[in-house]
Design a protein around this motif. Sequence first.
Motif, PDB file in Angstrom:
ATOM      1  N   ALA A 164      -8.270  11.135  -9.822  1.00 39.89           N
ATOM      2  CA  ALA A 164      -7.553  10.756 -11.046  1.00 39.89           C
ATOM      3  C   ALA A 164      -6.290   9.957 -10.732  1.00 39.89           C
ATOM      4  N   ILE A 165      -5.755  10.114  -9.522  1.00 39.72           N
ATOM      5  CA  ILE A 165      -4.551   9.374  -9.138  1.00 39.72           C
ATOM      6  C   ILE A 165      -4.900   8.011  -8.548  1.00 39.72           C
ATOM      7  N   VAL A 166      -5.859   7.963  -7.634  1.00 42.84           N
ATOM      8  CA  VAL A 166      -6.119   6.715  -6.919  1.00 42.84           C
ATOM      9  C   VAL A 166      -6.981   5.721  -7.693  1.00 42.84           C
ATOM     10  N   THR A 167      -7.767   6.184  -8.648  1.00 37.60           N
ATOM     11  CA  THR A 167      -8.575   5.247  -9.431  1.00 37.60           C
ATOM     12  C   THR A 167      -7.695   4.301 -10.239  1.00 37.60           C
ATOM     13  N   PRO A 168      -6.719   4.818 -11.007  1.00 37.93           N
ATOM     14  CA  PRO A 168      -5.827   3.871 -11.701  1.00 37.93           C
ATOM     15  C   PRO A 168      -5.024   3.005 -10.723  1.00 37.93           C
ATOM     16  N   LEU A 169      -4.668   3.574  -9.565  1.00 36.09           N
ATOM     17  CA  LEU A 169      -3.943   2.796  -8.557  1.00 36.09           C
ATOM     18  C   LEU A 169      -4.778   1.605  -8.105  1.00 36.09           C
ATOM     19  N   LEU A 170      -6.045   1.819  -7.835  1.00 33.77           N
ATOM     20  CA  LEU A 170      -6.915   0.726  -7.406  1.00 33.77           C
ATOM     21  C   LEU A 170      -7.061  -0.324  -8.505  1.00 33.77           C
ATOM     22  N   ILE A 171      -7.224   0.115  -9.732  1.00 34.94           N
ATOM     23  CA  ILE A 171      -7.357  -0.831 -10.846  1.00 34.94           C
ATOM     24  C   ILE A 171      -6.087  -1.660 -10.997  1.00 34.94           C
ATOM     25  N   ILE A 172      -4.939  -1.015 -10.897  1.00 32.32           N
ATOM     26  CA  ILE A 172      -3.664  -1.731 -11.004  1.00 32.32           C
ATOM     27  C   ILE A 172      -3.506  -2.733  -9.859  1.00 32.32           C
ATOM     28  N   LEU A 173      -3.837  -2.296  -8.634  1.00 30.22           N
ATOM     29  CA  LEU A 173      -3.692  -3.185  -7.487  1.00 30.22           C
ATOM     30  C   LEU A 173      -4.662  -4.361  -7.534  1.00 30.22           C
ATOM     31  N   GLN A 174      -5.863  -4.155  -8.043  1.00 29.85           N
ATOM     32  CA  GLN A 174      -6.849  -5.240  -8.065  1.00 29.85           C
ATOM     33  C   GLN A 174      -6.604  -6.227  -9.199  1.00 29.85           C
ATOM     34  N   PHE A 175      -6.244  -5.711 -10.362  1.00 29.00           N
ATOM     35  CA  PHE A 175      -6.137  -6.599 -11.511  1.00 29.00           C
ATOM     36  C   PHE A 175      -4.703  -6.923 -11.914  1.00 29.00           C
ATOM     37  N   GLY A 176      -3.753  -6.149 -11.451  1.00 28.48           N
ATOM     38  CA  GLY A 176      -2.369  -6.368 -11.852  1.00 28.48           C
ATOM     39  C   GLY A 176      -1.506  -7.047 -10.813  1.00 28.48           C
ATOM     40  N   THR A 177      -2.063  -7.225  -9.613  1.00 29.03           N
ATOM     41  CA  THR A 177      -1.303  -7.869  -8.543  1.00 29.03           C
ATOM     42  C   THR A 177      -2.169  -8.949  -7.891  1.00 29.03           C
ATOM     43  N   PRO A 178      -1.539  -9.886  -7.246  1.00 30.35           N
ATOM     44  CA  PRO A 178      -2.319 -10.950  -6.587  1.00 30.35           C
ATOM     45  C   PRO A 178      -2.798 -10.568  -5.180  1.00 30.35           C
ATOM     46  N   LEU A 179      -2.917  -9.277  -4.889  1.00 28.05           N
ATOM     47  CA  LEU A 179      -3.365  -8.837  -3.564  1.00 28.05           C
ATOM     48  C   LEU A 179      -4.845  -9.153  -3.366  1.00 28.05           C
ATOM     49  N   PRO A 180      -5.239  -9.436  -2.136  1.00 27.79           N
ATOM     50  CA  PRO A 180      -6.680  -9.580  -1.856  1.00 27.79           C
ATOM     51  C   PRO A 180      -7.383  -8.231  -2.050  1.00 27.79           C
ATOM     52  N   ASP A 181      -8.657  -8.302  -2.380  1.00 28.01           N
ATOM     53  CA  ASP A 181      -9.416  -7.074  -2.643  1.00 28.01           C
ATOM     54  C   ASP A 181      -9.399  -6.121  -1.452  1.00 28.01           C
TER      55      ASP A 181
ATOM     56  N   ALA B  12      -6.060  -4.228  -1.359  1.00 28.08           N
ATOM     57  CA  ALA B  12      -5.965  -3.232  -2.433  1.00 28.08           C
ATOM     58  C   ALA B  12      -6.817  -2.012  -2.101  1.00 28.08           C
ATOM     59  N   LEU B  13      -8.012  -2.244  -1.587  1.00 29.28           N
ATOM     60  CA  LEU B  13      -8.895  -1.138  -1.220  1.00 29.28           C
ATOM     61  C   LEU B  13      -8.324  -0.351  -0.042  1.00 29.28           C
ATOM     62  N   THR B  14      -7.745  -1.040   0.928  1.00 31.30           N
ATOM     63  CA  THR B  14      -7.145  -0.361   2.082  1.00 31.30           C
ATOM     64  C   THR B  14      -5.979   0.523   1.660  1.00 31.30           C
ATOM     65  N   ILE B  15      -5.112   0.005   0.804  1.00 30.82           N
ATOM     66  CA  ILE B  15      -3.972   0.787   0.308  1.00 30.82           C
ATOM     67  C   ILE B  15      -4.458   2.016  -0.452  1.00 30.82           C
ATOM     68  N   THR B  16      -5.460   1.829  -1.278  1.00 33.08           N
ATOM     69  CA  THR B  16      -5.998   2.941  -2.069  1.00 33.08           C
ATOM     70  C   THR B  16      -6.653   3.996  -1.178  1.00 33.08           C
ATOM     71  N   MET B  17      -7.395   3.564  -0.171  1.00 30.62           N
ATOM     72  CA  MET B  17      -8.043   4.521   0.732  1.00 30.62           C
ATOM     73  C   MET B  17      -7.006   5.306   1.536  1.00 30.62           C
ATOM     74  N   ILE B  18      -5.970   4.626   1.996  1.00 26.98           N
ATOM     75  CA  ILE B  18      -4.911   5.331   2.737  1.00 26.98           C
ATOM     76  C   ILE B  18      -4.227   6.345   1.833  1.00 26.98           C
ATOM     77  N   ALA B  19      -3.950   5.955   0.581  1.00 24.71           N
ATOM     78  CA  ALA B  19      -3.328   6.884  -0.373  1.00 24.71           C
ATOM     79  C   ALA B  19      -4.230   8.088  -0.623  1.00 24.71           C
ATOM     80  N   ALA B  20      -5.532   7.861  -0.758  1.00 26.35           N
ATOM     81  CA  ALA B  20      -6.469   8.957  -1.001  1.00 26.35           C
ATOM     82  C   ALA B  20      -6.514   9.919   0.183  1.00 26.35           C
ATOM     83  N   ILE B  21      -6.561   9.375   1.396  1.00 22.04           N
ATOM     84  CA  ILE B  21      -6.625  10.225   2.587  1.00 22.04           C
ATOM     85  C   ILE B  21      -5.352  11.040   2.744  1.00 22.04           C
ATOM     86  N   VAL B  22      -4.201  10.388   2.575  1.00 27.18           N
ATOM     87  CA  VAL B  22      -2.920  11.095   2.712  1.00 27.18           C
ATOM     88  C   VAL B  22      -2.789  12.183   1.649  1.00 27.18           C
ATOM     89  N   LEU B  23      -3.136  11.879   0.410  1.00 25.15           N
ATOM     90  CA  LEU B  23      -3.048  12.887  -0.656  1.00 25.15           C
ATOM     91  C   LEU B  23      -3.988  14.063  -0.387  1.00 25.15           C
TER      92      LEU B  23
END
Length: 99
Positions: free
Chosen positions: A38-55, A58-69
């Motif tokens: 519930a935390i990382v799904t909105p994070l991934l959506i925000i990073l993919q569609f709300g920022t100019p980051l490469p896919d 965005a996926l790497t940041i989200t996966m690291i956040a998921a593992i750490v959490l």
Amino acid sequence: MFQSYLKFRDHCRVCGANFKAADAGDGPAVFIILIVGAIVTPLLIILQFGTPLPDWLALTITMIAAIVLCLALLPPFKSVLFALQWKHKAREATNEDIQ
């Protein structure tokens, strides 16, 4: 309460209670998956569609956040579920309980 990262001690260091039968099972992992998802799904959506980051970034940041959490939340949730089992004297069912 813990001997290592997720392994309970055999006995309580304060009162001497026996923790050998301590088993929270898969319960903590289920709660962690739901909460972290519930935390990382909105994070991934925000990073993919709300920022100019490469896919890939965005996926790497989200996966690291998921593992750490997951790694940070697992011991407290395991402790809480064990404490609830201990308080309510929950134990594994046996054939004697059915009869």
